[in-house]
Motif scaffolding. Structure first.
Motif, PDB file in Angstrom:
ATOM      1  N   THR A   1     -11.200   7.297 -13.305  1.00 45.64           N
ATOM      2  CA  THR A   1     -11.809   6.037 -12.868  1.00 45.64           C
ATOM      3  C   THR A   1     -11.316   5.585 -11.493  1.00 45.64           C
ATOM      4  O   THR A   1     -11.787   4.575 -10.977  1.00 45.64           O
ATOM      5  CB  THR A   1     -11.507   4.918 -13.891  1.00 45.64           C
ATOM      6  OG1 THR A   1     -10.090   4.728 -13.990  1.00 45.64           O
ATOM      7  CG2 THR A   1     -12.076   5.281 -15.260  1.00 45.64           C
ATOM      8  N   TRP A   2     -10.384   6.330 -10.905  1.00 43.45           N
ATOM      9  CA  TRP A   2      -9.843   5.946  -9.605  1.00 43.45           C
ATOM     10  C   TRP A   2     -10.905   6.088  -8.522  1.00 43.45           C
ATOM     11  O   TRP A   2     -11.488   7.150  -8.333  1.00 43.45           O
ATOM     12  CB  TRP A   2      -8.640   6.816  -9.274  1.00 43.45           C
ATOM     13  CG  TRP A   2      -8.040   6.620  -7.902  1.00 43.45           C
ATOM     14  CD1 TRP A   2      -8.049   7.499  -6.866  1.00 43.45           C
ATOM     15  CD2 TRP A   2      -7.307   5.477  -7.441  1.00 43.45           C
ATOM     16  NE1 TRP A   2      -7.374   6.990  -5.789  1.00 43.45           N
ATOM     17  CE2 TRP A   2      -6.915   5.743  -6.112  1.00 43.45           C
ATOM     18  CE3 TRP A   2      -6.952   4.265  -8.022  1.00 43.45           C
ATOM     19  CZ2 TRP A   2      -6.170   4.840  -5.347  1.00 43.45           C
ATOM     20  CZ3 TRP A   2      -6.225   3.365  -7.270  1.00 43.45           C
ATOM     21  CH2 TRP A   2      -5.841   3.643  -5.955  1.00 43.45           C
ATOM     22  N   LYS A   3     -11.140   5.017  -7.785  1.00 42.59           N
ATOM     23  CA  LYS A   3     -12.174   4.997  -6.750  1.00 42.59           C
ATOM     24  C   LYS A   3     -11.583   4.864  -5.345  1.00 42.59           C
ATOM     25  O   LYS A   3     -12.333   4.710  -4.382  1.00 42.59           O
ATOM     26  CB  LYS A   3     -13.132   3.818  -6.998  1.00 42.59           C
ATOM     27  CG  LYS A   3     -13.808   3.836  -8.371  1.00 42.59           C
ATOM     28  CD  LYS A   3     -14.652   5.070  -8.563  1.00 42.59           C
ATOM     29  CE  LYS A   3     -15.360   5.029  -9.921  1.00 42.59           C
ATOM     30  NZ  LYS A   3     -16.145   6.265 -10.184  1.00 42.59           N
ATOM     31  N   GLY A   4     -10.291   4.905  -5.235  1.00 41.14           N
ATOM     32  CA  GLY A   4      -9.664   4.726  -3.935  1.00 41.14           C
ATOM     33  C   GLY A   4      -9.910   5.899  -3.006  1.00 41.14           C
ATOM     34  O   GLY A   4     -10.127   7.038  -3.435  1.00 41.14           O
ATOM     35  N   ALA A   5      -9.881   5.614  -1.707  1.00 36.51           N
ATOM     36  CA  ALA A   5     -10.009   6.663  -0.701  1.00 36.51           C
ATOM     37  C   ALA A   5      -8.727   7.491  -0.641  1.00 36.51           C
ATOM     38  O   ALA A   5      -7.704   7.131  -1.248  1.00 36.51           O
ATOM     39  CB  ALA A   5     -10.296   6.027   0.661  1.00 36.51           C
ATOM     40  N   ALA A   6      -8.785   8.583   0.110  1.00 38.60           N
ATOM     41  CA  ALA A   6      -7.619   9.464   0.217  1.00 38.60           C
ATOM     42  C   ALA A   6      -6.404   8.701   0.749  1.00 38.60           C
ATOM     43  O   ALA A   6      -5.282   8.882   0.268  1.00 38.60           O
ATOM     44  CB  ALA A   6      -7.943  10.646   1.115  1.00 38.60           C
ATOM     45  N   VAL A   7      -6.627   7.825   1.732  1.00 36.10           N
ATOM     46  CA  VAL A   7      -5.509   7.071   2.297  1.00 36.10           C
ATOM     47  C   VAL A   7      -4.916   6.119   1.268  1.00 36.10           C
ATOM     48  O   VAL A   7      -3.701   5.893   1.246  1.00 36.10           O
ATOM     49  CB  VAL A   7      -5.954   6.310   3.569  1.00 36.10           C
ATOM     50  CG1 VAL A   7      -6.962   5.193   3.222  1.00 36.10           C
ATOM     51  CG2 VAL A   7      -4.756   5.741   4.305  1.00 36.10           C
ATOM     52  N   ASP A   8      -5.744   5.575   0.397  1.00 39.45           N
ATOM     53  CA  ASP A   8      -5.245   4.698  -0.667  1.00 39.45           C
ATOM     54  C   ASP A   8      -4.358   5.473  -1.639  1.00 39.45           C
ATOM     55  O   ASP A   8      -3.321   4.974  -2.095  1.00 39.45           O
ATOM     56  CB  ASP A   8      -6.400   4.067  -1.432  1.00 39.45           C
ATOM     57  CG  ASP A   8      -7.236   3.146  -0.565  1.00 39.45           C
ATOM     58  OD1 ASP A   8      -6.657   2.471   0.295  1.00 39.45           O
ATOM     59  OD2 ASP A   8      -8.469   3.111  -0.747  1.00 39.45           O
ATOM     60  N   THR A   9      -4.778   6.689  -1.949  1.00 42.12           N
ATOM     61  CA  THR A   9      -4.007   7.525  -2.868  1.00 42.12           C
ATOM     62  C   THR A   9      -2.647   7.870  -2.271  1.00 42.12           C
ATOM     63  O   THR A   9      -1.609   7.773  -2.948  1.00 42.12           O
ATOM     64  CB  THR A   9      -4.774   8.823  -3.175  1.00 42.12           C
ATOM     65  OG1 THR A   9      -6.062   8.501  -3.713  1.00 42.12           O
ATOM     66  CG2 THR A   9      -4.013   9.681  -4.170  1.00 42.12           C
TER      67      THR A   9
END
Length: 217
Positions: free
Chosen positions: A172-180
């Motif tokens: 369910t994670w929708k964050g961008a690569a930078v968020d991860t």
């Protein structure tokens, strides 16, 4: 000569308490900067890390001088050697605070992590601050009960750290690569900060009781 030596050992303890107090202030400001996206506060944390580094280096020099002049044995030797290792851990804790502040500065004016993780990081930061304050008191008093409290708080940080990884690796994670990347780095910094505190608490507990606590205990 013995009285001078005891005065030097007290100075070592006082300096450890001073550095630990600065580290506690640093993590408190770093987590506030991180959670509030406060770039001015983040800059103060980054700038002040040099002071922590300098005090740690001065303490190391004092400990080395004591070893050379006094040639301590038994418990006195353990105290001085432990001070060197504790100083290194405190310096690394200051670095963790700086890294957290750097993330806040890099992402300004945006928040570092997405909304769904902000509560987790607020909790993790609050625990790190509590651990740092307890650590200062432990170094001042050598109260072994405080060492146990630090280990219990560290368990909570570890659980939150794992929950961050579960979140960013979940479907369910929708964050961008930078968020991860930011979330995993920030979580690791918080977790390592607490781990260093536990390492110090075990050394103090050993000095106070003579009983060594295994690293995985």
């Amino acid at each position: 000569m013995r009285e001078v030596f005891q005065q030097e050992l007290r100075e070592v303890q006082d300096r450890l308490v001073e550095i630990s107090t600065l580290v506690a202030d640093s993590i408190e400001r770093a987590t506030q900067a991180f959670n509030e996206s406060n770039v001015a506060l983040a800059e103060t944390v980054i700038a002040d890390d040099d002071k922590i580094d300098a005090l740690a280096a001065e303490l190391d020099e004092l400990a080395i001088q004591i070893l050379a002049r006094q040639q301590p044995v038994a418990r006195d030797l353990r105290i001085v050697v432990s001070a060197l290792r504790i100083s290194a851990s405190l310096e690394r804790m200051g670095d963790m605070s700086e890294h957290i502040a750097q993330l806040a500065r890099y992402r300004f004016p945006e928040k570092v992590v997405p909304k769904g993780l902000r509560g987790t990081f607020r909790d993790m930061g609050a625990l790190d601050v509590e651990i740092a304050r307890k650590l200062t008191e432990l170094l001042r008093t050598e109260d072994v009960e405080i060492a146990e409290q630090i280990r219990n708080e560290d368990d909570k940080v570890d659980a939150l750290h794992l929950s961050v990884f579960d979140k960013v690796l979940g479907e369910t994670w929708k964050g961008a690569a930078v968020d991860t990347v930011d979330a995993t780095l920030a979580s690791r910094y918080h977790e390592r900060f607490a781990d260093h505190a536990v390492s110090i608490s075990k050394k103090v507990q050993y000095l106070a009781t003579g009983d060594w606590v295994p690293l995985d205990a």
